[in-house]
Design a protein around this motif. Sequence first.
Motif, mmCIF file in Angstrom:
data_model
loop_
_atom_site.group_PDB
_atom_site.id
_atom_site.type_symbol
_atom_site.label_atom_id
_atom_site.label_comp_id
_atom_site.label_asym_id
_atom_site.label_seq_id
_atom_site.Cartn_x
_atom_site.Cartn_y
_atom_site.Cartn_z
ATOM 1 N N VAL A 184 0.838 -1.198 0.000
ATOM 2 C CA VAL A 184 0.000 0.000 0.000
ATOM 3 C C VAL A 184 0.874 1.249 0.000
ATOM 4 O O VAL A 184 1.960 1.274 0.586
ATOM 5 N N VAL A 186 1.437 4.845 1.288
ATOM 6 C CA VAL A 186 0.997 5.503 2.513
ATOM 7 C C VAL A 186 1.789 6.779 2.780
ATOM 8 O O VAL A 186 2.907 6.957 2.282
ATOM 9 N N ARG A 264 0.821 -4.301 3.874
ATOM 10 C CA ARG A 264 -0.324 -3.891 4.690
ATOM 11 C C ARG A 264 -0.260 -4.482 6.095
ATOM 12 O O ARG A 264 -0.639 -3.832 7.067
ATOM 13 N N LEU A 271 -2.632 2.470 10.147
ATOM 14 C CA LEU A 271 -3.754 2.918 9.317
ATOM 15 C C LEU A 271 -5.037 2.983 10.147
ATOM 16 O O LEU A 271 -5.835 3.916 10.013
ATOM 17 N N THR A 278 -3.792 5.700 3.680
ATOM 18 C CA THR A 278 -3.596 5.076 2.371
ATOM 19 C C THR A 278 -3.919 6.101 1.294
ATOM 20 O O THR A 278 -5.020 6.656 1.268
ATOM 21 N N GLU A 281 -6.323 3.258 -3.413
ATOM 22 C CA GLU A 281 -6.887 1.926 -3.229
ATOM 23 C C GLU A 281 -7.111 1.315 -4.612
ATOM 24 O O GLU A 281 -8.236 1.240 -5.101
#
Length: 318
Positions: A184, A186, A264, A271, A278, A281
Amino acid sequence: MTYRDSNGSVPGAGPRPGGGLDLQQLRTFLAVHRSGSFTAAAQLLRLSQPTVTTQIRSLERRLGHTLFDRLPRGVAPTGEANDLAARIAAPLDALEVVAGTGGADASAPPLPLRLAGPAEALHALVLPALAPMVEEGVRLRVRTGPADGLLDELRSGRHDLVLSTVRPRGRTLLAEPLVDEEFVLVASPSWSRRIHRDRLTRQGASALCAIPLVAYDDDLPLLRRYWRHVFGVRLTCAPAITVPDLRGVMTAVVNGAGVTVLPRYLCQDALDDGRLVTLLEPEEPPINTAYLVRRPGPAGHPHLEGVWKQLVAAASRC
């Protein structure tokens, strides 16, 4: 390793003599076949390398053909070697199980199980799952390092079990998929507000050109993979910060250093509590499979099967 004379035959080979084959030679042969190296087989069997070489030579003379060809690193089995391994592996493994129960002091506690893998995955996934087994008598010695080096050490007998983000090639190791890591993109909340996710969705990677990147290596392997998979472009930026541990990378980003890509499982708590956000997506995020890897044959440690099953069960709940 090749033992041919000038006309291509095996020195000393002739008609196969009568009598059965030597079990120790077969055991040594199977260790070489599985480890892909005379040196690794010697370490696994606790023999000297000259002893392993002598036993393989004797077995080749007895059989009348070559079993291994030398490579720049290790050896490659011949077709005859593969046929022999297929015939003897199961019976020898069964014999090892029987013999192994009587050779040690039953009252003595087992040696610690030697486990290795990437520091971040061991910290977040493996050790929490195995901690309850300590009360059951399991003892662990944990090492961290890059996958390729740990797999080589597993072949040579330095570890009992390795968690690897690289699937080993060949038949010298057994690998079972354990868990898929989702990557992810971030950043901290402050950077997320400055980037504007709608702009990132429209402009893609160009919206991140002026944002500091944080990585665990100057080559930015996770970020490059994310850029290629999600944005379809090659990442050419240099990182602002490199930390050789993804936990350190996450700490830097949580505290406002910039943007990064993380598994993740490692950043889910951050998160959930809002320390990280994030940025995208994607419908198909990049993933990487982590494998549990061991040597073939009977378990060399009494707790290996239990640890293996515990980790597989824990991964199924992720």
